[in-house]
Enzyme design. Structure first.
Site, PDB file in Angstrom:
ATOM      1  N   HIS A 274     -28.761 -97.430  34.636  1.00  0.00           N
ATOM      2  CA  HIS A 274     -30.429 -97.219  34.501  1.00  0.00           C
ATOM      3  C   HIS A 274     -30.147 -95.831  34.900  1.00  0.00           C
ATOM      4  O   HIS A 274     -30.233 -95.290  35.628  1.00  0.00           O
ATOM      5  CB  HIS A 274     -31.358 -98.302  35.047  1.00  0.00           C
ATOM      6  N   PHE A 275     -30.058 -95.256  33.545  1.00  0.00           N
ATOM      7  CA  PHE A 275     -29.858 -93.220  33.967  1.00  0.00           C
ATOM      8  C   PHE A 275     -30.990 -93.199  33.993  1.00  0.00           C
ATOM      9  O   PHE A 275     -31.407 -92.018  33.304  1.00  0.00           O
ATOM     10  CB  PHE A 275     -28.455 -93.274  32.934  1.00  0.00           C
TER      11      PHE A 275
ATOM     12  N   HIS B  73     -31.470-110.682  31.015  1.00  0.00           N
ATOM     13  CA  HIS B  73     -31.767-111.285  32.046  1.00  0.00           C
ATOM     14  C   HIS B  73     -32.327-112.132  32.435  1.00  0.00           C
ATOM     15  O   HIS B  73     -33.750-112.534  31.747  1.00  0.00           O
ATOM     16  CB  HIS B  73     -32.790-109.977  32.476  1.00  0.00           C
TER      17      HIS B  73
ATOM     18  N   ASP C 238     -25.315-102.617  38.221  1.00  0.00           N
ATOM     19  CA  ASP C 238     -27.142-102.733  37.889  1.00  0.00           C
ATOM     20  C   ASP C 238     -27.681-101.472  38.265  1.00  0.00           C
ATOM     21  O   ASP C 238     -28.708-101.813  39.701  1.00  0.00           O
ATOM     22  CB  ASP C 238     -27.384-104.041  38.336  1.00  0.00           C
TER      23      ASP C 238
ATOM     24  N   HIS D 101     -23.754-101.662  33.356  1.00  0.00           N
ATOM     25  CA  HIS D 101     -25.202-102.208  33.408  1.00  0.00           C
ATOM     26  C   HIS D 101     -25.448-101.410  34.936  1.00  0.00           C
ATOM     27  O   HIS D 101     -24.846-101.557  36.104  1.00  0.00           O
ATOM     28  CB  HIS D 101     -24.854-103.454  34.334  1.00  0.00           C
TER      29      HIS D 101
HETATM   30 ZN   LIG Z   1     -30.830-103.646  35.368  1.00  0.00          ZN
END
Ligand SMILES: [Zn+2]
Length: 429
Positions: free
Chosen positions: A65-66, A183, A307, A63
């Site tokens: 977010h790049f 989510h 995350d 999890h």
């Molecule tokens: Zn996330």
């Protein structure tokens, strides 16, 4: 892929050993009883001195977010992957809420092309959209996709999927055996809280309540049960969710993910000059909820994930309604897991389960265990090292350049990271 003779490491069992890595795979493990550290390197293999460090499977963080494409000023696949391996993470699962969303094969191909330079393995969690069931089937046949991501509630860069579309994706994924990552925040519950609380970081947890999370989790469990779907619950914030999962009758095909920020921070921490740094979805919870979740880590939770959601400080300084949600931290998952181990919260077997073993098994990855035949994704750790996060010789590697945890004293430090048998990170080197 690489060949290497990893000499003189310490196994989680305490034995000294040498590992023979060939073609990116652990070929054999020679423990001290069978000649171990003194074993000469086979003549054809380069040799790496493990200096008696603890060897663990590299962490798997499904999890992150790049931000690439579309948010390269916050992070890229390359900068994010570099931060990951600095922290001993060797596989990252990037989320689809980039721009464009990863909901088409073209968007997936664009990310895959960018991934070639990354020092760790990258997987791309494919996004569910109203009309992309066929795309999901095709994406799941590529080596890049191991899971489908569904936003049941709105979050930064994503408005949430309507219930009928969510159900259709659960049904198809169940038939395919494709795990669904959700989510879980209930859109109507969030809408109902609108206007009842001031819009600021300290009321974020009221605007997006635990009840909104519980309602969505209840519905996700219902769909997973009805359609035989493997369900990965992202960023669980409350032990009350664990009660629901344990009562669901499908515990064996549910994966419960928690994130360090929900274990370390609570609404009591939200103060200081840039309060929106603490704005995250789902929100930080009150202190008793945080403490109960951390207490559950030893037994009731399946895995840790960051995350990792980087934003610039300038973006976080915007007024509450405009400030994006998300907390960065891809490079600190294994360090915190090591610190909790050093505190005596669990043993090394549990640490491996939480950081790689359980999620590898859930997704069918040949990683997450120190065994011949497994991929040689490894991290060498000094279990006794005492260091301070974000201070001294620890600089935040994420492109966003900041962390909420600066100044935290830690014990146990990843020093060398190997992906596919190749050294991709060396502390201080
Ligand atoms: Zn996330």
């Amino acid at each position: 892929m690489s060949d290497l003779f990893l000499h003189d490491v310490r196994l989680p069992s305490g034995e000294r050993a040498a590992l023979e890595l060939r073609g990116g795979i652990i070929r054999s493990i020679h423990a001290s009883g069978s000649g171990g550290p003194g074993l000469p390197a086979p003549a054809d293999l380069p040799r790496e001195d493990g200096r008696g460090l603890l060897v663990l499977p590299g962490a798997i963080d499904m999890h992150v977010h790049f931000r690439q494409p579309g948010g390269e000023h916050k992070e890229t696949l390359l900068t994010g992957a570099r931060a990951a391996v600095k922290g001993g993470t060797t596989t990252c699962g990037d989320m689809p809420n980039t721009s464009p969303h990863t909901t088409t094969l073209a968007a997936l191909a664009q990310k895959a092309a960018l991934a070639a330079e990354a020092p760790c393995h990258l997987l791309f969690n494919f996004g569910a959209a109203p009309e992309n069931l066929l795309d999901v089937r095709q994406a799941a046949a590529t080596p890049w996709v191991r899971a489908l991501k569904i936003y049941m509630g709105p979050s930064t860069g994503h408005g949430g999927l309507a219930p009928e579309h969510t159900e259709a994706h659960f049904r198809q994924a169940g038939r395919m055996g494709l795990p669904v990552m959700v989510h879980a925040e209930h859109i109507e519950s969030i809408a109902a809280a609108e206007g009842r609380f001031p819009h600021d970081a300290r009321h974020h947890a009221d605007l997006r309540s635990i009840e909104a999370e519980l309602t969505a989790v209840h519905e996700a469990l219902r769909m997973a049960r009805d359609h035989g779907t493997k369900l990965h619950l992202c960023h669980v914030t409350s032990a009350r969710v664990l009660d629901l999962v344990e009562a669901s009758g499908i515990r064996e095909r549910v994966f419960v993910e928690v994130c360090p920020h929900h274990l370390l921070l609570s609404t009591a921490d939200i103060h200081g000059p840039v309060e929106n740094r603490y704005k995250v979805n789902p929100p930080l919870r009150p202190e008793p909820e945080r403490a109960a979740l951390l207490a559950a880590l030893a037994a009731r939770i399946d895995g840790l994930a960051s995350d990792h959601a980087p934003h610039t400080l300038a973006e976080k300084r915007l007024p509450y309604d405009e400030a994006p949600s998300g907390i960065p931290g891809v490079e600190y998952v294994l360090p915190f897991a090591l610190a909790w181990w050093a505190e005596g919260r669990y043993d090394l077997a549990r640490l491996i389960a939480l950081t790689s073993g359980n999620v590898a098994r859930f997704l069918g990855l040949n990683r997450g265990a120190l065994e011949p035949g497994r991929e040689a994704d490894l991290v060498l750790v000094d279990p006794d090292a005492r260091w301070t996060l974000g201070a001294g010789d620890d600089r935040v590697a994420s492109k966003c350049g900041w962390t909420l945890y600066a100044g935290t004293p830690l014990r146990g430090r990843p020093l060398v990271t190997l992906v596919g048998g190749r050294v991709v990170y060396r502390h201080g080197g």
